[in-house]
Motif scaffolding. Structure first.
Motif, mmCIF file in Angstrom:
data_model
loop_
_atom_site.group_PDB
_atom_site.id
_atom_site.type_symbol
_atom_site.label_atom_id
_atom_site.label_comp_id
_atom_site.label_asym_id
_atom_site.label_seq_id
_atom_site.Cartn_x
_atom_site.Cartn_y
_atom_site.Cartn_z
ATOM 1 N N ALA A 9 0.885 3.966 -2.915
ATOM 2 C CA ALA A 9 0.544 5.352 -2.589
ATOM 3 C C ALA A 9 1.705 6.279 -2.888
ATOM 4 N N ALA B 49 1.673 6.989 -6.535
ATOM 5 C CA ALA B 49 0.554 7.836 -6.925
ATOM 6 C C ALA B 49 0.750 9.272 -6.462
ATOM 7 N N LEU B 50 1.357 9.433 -5.277
ATOM 8 C CA LEU B 50 1.523 10.760 -4.694
ATOM 9 C C LEU B 50 2.902 11.344 -4.957
ATOM 10 N N ALA C 276 0.823 -1.206 0.000
ATOM 11 C CA ALA C 276 0.000 0.000 0.000
ATOM 12 C C ALA C 276 0.859 1.259 0.000
ATOM 13 N N GLU C 277 1.954 1.248 0.775
ATOM 14 C CA GLU C 277 2.820 2.424 0.850
ATOM 15 C C GLU C 277 3.539 2.667 -0.475
#
Length: 384
Positions: A241, A244-245, A237-238
């Motif tokens: 993310a 994406a970020l 997940a990290e």
């Protein structure tokens, strides 16, 4: 938790259509029955957490008296006589439960000993305490056939400790392992490589062979443990993310645990972390081992459960702790200190000089470290 984070949950059976689409055969409500409707979900990134399923034995008849680990939890009646096929953690946990309810237990294991994960000295304590539970423990023995009758399930064995005649049981638990579900999700259509055993290979960031598709948990390999899967899920997940970020710190996350603890929730519990003494020997690592017997623990004596022991394994060159094991009541809770010590690179002095509350079972970890240091005053002094 998902609802509180505004996660959309779709219930059903999913299969990949291509690297960016998943088709879900929908289930009704909270049940498992398929409605016949389908929904296609488009995704930019995906985490596969499709888990595993119990391994079955092809010669076992289709009979409600033959169950896997899930079926064993759906207790209908208490059997008078029960066979556990497989002497691993799951089988022995279930054997503990059914024995406590009054069942007489036989265990059959094709390998040369029960509970293969921890060191043998820990398992020996467990075996001595649990000896009265079992009518037969058949190691180096295989189950070769089974037949259902009105009287029960008649099972035939072959091997070193096999009885001469077939044995009849009211309930048979098949606990011979689990297999990953990698070959059940259409992974090939997404370009994700699945090996011949059903595992999806991933890198340290939990990426599969398709960079935007991650995989975690049982489906990526042993050990098949929930706490390992959660940490892998955090990494996936990290990383997703972070991409994406455009966050470099999150994008650099990776799974690099020095230890993954294992626990057998039996009576007594058996827990271990890091390298066992046997694994260290196999890797050619010279070790020092320190053991504190619970017969010298005031809390264990007061509890009336002093059969346990706490063991630490140290690298002989660096004196850092690289493994440890505990057998006794609450061992699964106590092992956490050993996990932290391994991850933090603690040595015997770090652990032994840490103040532990008294009288507790937790202080046996500190006392084991004092044994390594030669300063433990709760055991007879070493001869010089």
């Amino acid at each position: 938790m998902a609802k509180g984070r505004k996660v959309e949950v779709v219930r059903g059976v999913g299969r990949f259509l291509d690297p960016h689409h998943l088709e879900v055969s929908l289930c009704s409500g909270t049940g498992l029955e398929l409605t016949g409707e389908k929904q296609v979900i488009r995704f930019k990134q995906c985490v596969i957490a499709a888990g595993s399923q119990p391994v079955t034995l092809p010669f076992m008849p289709d009979d409600p008296r033959i169950v896997d680990s899930t079926g064993a939890l759906e207790l209908k009646t208490v059997p008078k006589r029960m066979l556990v096929v497989g002497g691993g953690i799951i089988g022995l946990e279930m054997a503990t439960v059914y024995s406590a309810l009054g069942a007489r237990i036989d265990v059959v294991e094709r390998l040369d000993g029960l509970m293969q994960g921890p060191d043998r000295d820990l398992v020996k304590v467990w075996e001595q305490y649990n000896h009265p539970r079992f009518d037969r423990v058949m190691v180096n023995t295989r189950t070769v056939s089974a037949e259902a009758s009105e009287q029960g399930i008649r099972v035939t064995f072959d091997g070193e400790q096999a009885p001469a005649e077939p044995q009849c049981y009211d309930l048979v638990l098949v606990a011979v392992g689990r297999k990953p579900n990698g070959d059940r999700i259409g992974a090939d259509k997404a370009g994700v490589h699945v090996d011949e055993r059903g595992f999806i290979r991933v890198d340290k960031q939990m990426r599969s062979t398709v960079p935007h598709i991650f995989a975690i948990g049982d489906i990526v390999g042993q050990p098949m443990l929930a706490h390992k899967a959660v940490h892998e899920g955090h990494v996936a997940a990290e990383v997703a993310a972070g991409e994406a970020l455009n966050n470099p710190e999150l994008a650099c996350s990776h799974f690099d645990a020095l230890q993954i603890p294992g626990v057998a929730y039996t009576n007594p519990e058996v827990a271990w972390a890091g390298l066992t003494q046997l694994e260290a020997k196999a890797q050619g690592i010279k070790v020092e081992v320190a053991v504190f017997p619970w017969a010298a623990s005031g809390r264990a004596i007061a509890n009336g459960r002093d059969e346990g022991l706490t063991k630490l394994v140290f690298d002989a060159d660096t004196r850092r702790v690289i493994g440890g094991g505990i057998v006794g009541t609450g061992a699964g809770d106590l092992i956490s200190e050993v996990c932290l010590a391994i991850e933090m690179g603690a040595d015997a002095l770090d652990i032994g000089k840490t103040l532990h509350p008294h009288p507790t079972l937790g202080e046996t970890v500190g006392m084991a470290a004092e044994v390594a240091l030669g300063s433990c005053t709760d055991l007879p002094a070493r001869r010089r």
